[in-house]
Structure formats: structure tokens, C-alpha cells
Design a protein around this motif. Structure first.
Motif, PDB file in Angstrom:
ATOM      1  N   THR A  91      23.621   7.002 -30.761  1.00 54.93           N
ATOM      2  CA  THR A  91      22.616   6.902 -29.695  1.00 54.93           C
ATOM      3  C   THR A  91      23.256   7.081 -28.324  1.00 54.93           C
ATOM      4  O   THR A  91      22.739   7.824 -27.474  1.00 54.93           O
ATOM      5  N   THR A 103      14.423   8.111 -24.626  1.00 51.03           N
ATOM      6  CA  THR A 103      15.067   6.938 -25.223  1.00 51.03           C
ATOM      7  C   THR A 103      14.779   6.823 -26.707  1.00 51.03           C
ATOM      8  O   THR A 103      15.680   6.565 -27.512  1.00 51.03           O
ATOM      9  N   GLY A 106      16.825   9.212 -28.855  1.00 48.13           N
ATOM     10  CA  GLY A 106      18.217   8.788 -28.970  1.00 48.13           C
ATOM     11  C   GLY A 106      18.376   7.676 -29.986  1.00 48.13           C
ATOM     12  O   GLY A 106      19.300   7.692 -30.821  1.00 48.13           O
ATOM     13  N   ILE A 107      17.461   6.704 -29.956  1.00 50.61           N
ATOM     14  CA  ILE A 107      17.508   5.599 -30.916  1.00 50.61           C
ATOM     15  C   ILE A 107      17.211   6.105 -32.318  1.00 50.61           C
ATOM     16  O   ILE A 107      17.840   5.667 -33.299  1.00 50.61           O
ATOM     17  N   GLY A 110      20.371   7.673 -33.788  1.00 56.36           N
ATOM     18  CA  GLY A 110      21.315   6.660 -34.253  1.00 56.36           C
ATOM     19  C   GLY A 110      20.863   6.007 -35.547  1.00 56.36           C
ATOM     20  O   GLY A 110      21.677   5.751 -36.449  1.00 56.36           O
ATOM     21  N   SER A 244      21.541   0.710 -32.242  1.00 59.48           N
ATOM     22  CA  SER A 244      21.100   1.725 -31.281  1.00 59.48           C
ATOM     23  C   SER A 244      20.395   1.074 -30.093  1.00 59.48           C
ATOM     24  O   SER A 244      20.624   1.439 -28.935  1.00 59.48           O
TER      25      SER A 244
END
Length: 336
Positions: A91, A103, A106-107, A110, A244
Motif C-alpha cells: 500500500t 486511498t 492502494g489499500i 495491499g 494497509s
């Protein structure tokens, strides 16, 4: 004859109806209790520092994910820090390299990376049992620790610093702690619902049967290894989700998250709160995170781990079912 049979069957049906009503009432009370906890969580950042609460929620999700594996599948993993760190590093890297990445993406990246890593770990370790399973997961996690030390994208011993929090859905600025808190709360609630639904599903009942008596579950025709592997992957995915989210909160992914101490810490949280209970890991995470935060800045800062060890030993000796398990037994004993 039919009349006599109905008369004989009526007490049984009455007891069955009474049992159904009792279960419905218990579920209603449980739902009301969860709603009350959610209400407290919604107003908590107005009274407590939001970053502390976000840290608590991340570790509570971590502990709940671990409890799914230990408390309901009966598998003790010493390598869950690898999934926690993997989610955080991926992340952090994605949000740092791709500046326009939102956001939640990105999480999600991960979490997916931790899911794949959990599948690999599970395929290698799931056929072993007891201490052998625990040692294999520990060895694999230590291998990942050295990968994180040497890999160019992790920043080595310095870690990934200054990770941008990004914008949620491209609209909401996560630099605002209050906005980020409610996002983290939503992530925790999602993870908690997934865990609870898994536990109370037919699959969750099979997991409990495997934990209680694996040879009997095999004799009934269940594919035990496949069920345990799925539980391991779900636990790894939710652990990666917690890692993450923590990286976004602190804008940092470091080797601390990958160290074996982190695996020991989540075991402590789970055992302290109560293994095999739904709220136990949350209570254990709250106690551990609160003690760490309150003691680290005081004169006893160097003795944090010693104090936690003493509390753990006391809990094992006095509250073998954990804090929540002990409270549940007390309620059943006095309020039947």
C-alpha cells in the motif's frame, strides 16, 4: 392414534418454539449491543485523539483476523506479521509511486498482495499440525522479513516514510484526521462483519468441528485441508487489510510490522481478550495498545514489554479463558 401422537409431540414442539424464541431474543440483544458499540465509536473521536483510536482499530482488526484462525480453526500461526507488513509495504509503495492513486485502491492492492502471500504460506504449511505448523509459519515469516530488508521498494531499515494518504474515491482528502477516522472505522466494521458472518455460516461450523475433532470431520467426508486453507487465506487477507490501513494512518511502513515480535504481540492480544470469542480480540487489542501508549512516554517506557509479560502471565493463571471468556462465564453463572 393421531390425536395421541399430537398430544405426545406437543411438549416437544413447545420446547422447540421456546428455544427458537430464546435464540431470537439473544440475537436481538447482541445486535443492540453492537449498535451501542458503533454509536460509541462514532462519537469517540470527539473525546479521544483520533490517531490513537485509528491505531486501536487497526490492531483490533489484526487480532480479530488472527482469532479467526486460532480460535475457530485451531491453527496457531507465528507468522502473521508477514501479512501485516506485506499489506503495509504494498500500500505504501503504490500510494508513493502513483501519486494519483486513490486511498481505497492502494489499500486494496495491499490486501490482495497479502491474500496471495497467505495462499502461498497456506499451501506450504497447512498439511502440518501443532508445533510443526507454527514453526513453518515462523520460518516463512522470517524469510519475508529479510526480503523486506533487502527489497529496493521497501526502503530497507528506514522503511517507507511520508506515504501520502491520498483521496478517498478521488473526492475526500484523507489528510483530515476526522475523515480518515471514519474511513478506518468503516474498514474495521467491514472486516468484523466478514469475520462474524464466516463464524456463523455453515463453513464456520465445519471449522469448529475440525478444531474439536479433526479425525471425525475427515470421517464425515469433509476436505479438512481445503477448509483450513480457506480460513488461513481469509485471515491473511484481513490481516493485510489491517496493515494497509495502518500504513495510511501513520504514513509509514517499517520493519517493525514484519518482526516476529509483532506476531507475538497479536497472540498476546488474542489470548488476553479471549480466544474463540468474538469481542475478545478487540478487548485484548484495546488493553495492549492503551498500555503501550500510556507507558511508552512515561518513566516506565523501557519496561513496557516486561509489564505486558506480567499481565499476560497473570491472565493465563487467573483468566484462562481471557477477559471476555471470564466475563461470559461469570454472567452465565450468576444470571441464568
Amino acid at each position: 392414534m393421531t390425536t395421541q401422537q399430537s398430544v405426545k409431540a406437543s411438549p416437544i414442539s413447545v420446547r422447540a418454539n421456546a428455544e427458537r424464541e430464546r435464540r431470537k431474543a439473544a440475537r436481538r440483544r447482541q445486535h443492540l449491543f453492537y449498535l451501542a458499540l458503533l454509536g460509541v465509536a462514532l462519537v469517540a473521536p470527539m473525546m479521544v485523539y483520533p490517531v490513537f483510536l485509528m491505531k486501536l482499530l487497526c490492531f483490533a482488526l489484526f487480532a480479530c483476523a488472527f482469532n479467526l484462525l486460532l480460535g475457530y480453526a485451531g491453527l496457531l500461526s507465528f507468522g502473521h506479521a508477514a501479512f501485516f507488513a506485506c499489506g503495509g509495504y504494498i500500500t505504501g509503495y503504490m500510494l508513493s509511486i502513483y501519486s494519483g492513486l486513490s486511498t481505497e485502491l492502494g489499500i486494496l492492492a495491499g490486501t490482495l498482495a497479502s491474500t496471495v502471500l497467505g495462499l502461498v504460506f497456506g499451501l506450504l504449511a497447512i498439511r502440518r499440525q501443532g508445533i510443526y505448523f507454527a514453526m513453518i509459519t515462523l520460518a516463512l515469516a522470517q524469510m519475508m522479513f529479510f526480503v523486506f530488508v533487502q527489497a529496493p521498494f521497501t526502503g530497507g531499515e528506514n522503511g517507507l516514510q511520508g506515504v501520502p494518504r491520498g483521496y478517498l474515491l478521488g473526492l475526500f482528502d484523507m489528510q483530515n484526521n476526522m475523515s480518515l477516522y471514519y474511513f478506518v472505522l468503516a474498514v474495521f466494521v467491514l472486516g468484523f462483519v466478514i469475520i462474524q458472518r464466516t463464524i456463523h455460516s455453515p463453513y464456520g461450523q465445519v471449522l469448529k468441528a475440525i478444531r474439536e475433532n479433526e479425525p471425525r470431520a475427515i470421517s464425515l467426508g469433509y476436505n479438512v485441508d481445503a477448509h483450513k486453507l480457506l480460513a488461513f487465506v481469509i485471515s491473511a487477507a484481513l490481516t493485510g487489510l489491517a496493515g494497509s490501513t495502518k500504513t495510511v494512518v501513520f504514513q509509514l511502513a517499517s520493519l517493525t510490522d514484519a518482526h516476529w515480535h509483532m506476531s507475538g504481540e497479536v497472540i498476546l492480544m488474542t489470548l488476553l481478550g479471549g480466544v474463540g470469542t468474538i469481542l475478545g480480540p478487540i478487548v485484548g487489542a484495546t488493553v495492549v495498545v492503551t498500555l503501550q501508549s500510556s507507558l511508552s512516554n512515561g518513566p516506565l517506557g523501557e519496561w513496557v514489554h516486561v509489564i505486558l509479560g506480567v499481565i499476560f502471565v497473570a491472565c493465563v493463571l487467573l483468566f484462562r479463558a481471557g477477559i471476555v471468556g471470564w466475563v461470559e462465564r461469570l454472567i452465565k453463572r450468576n444470571f441464568k
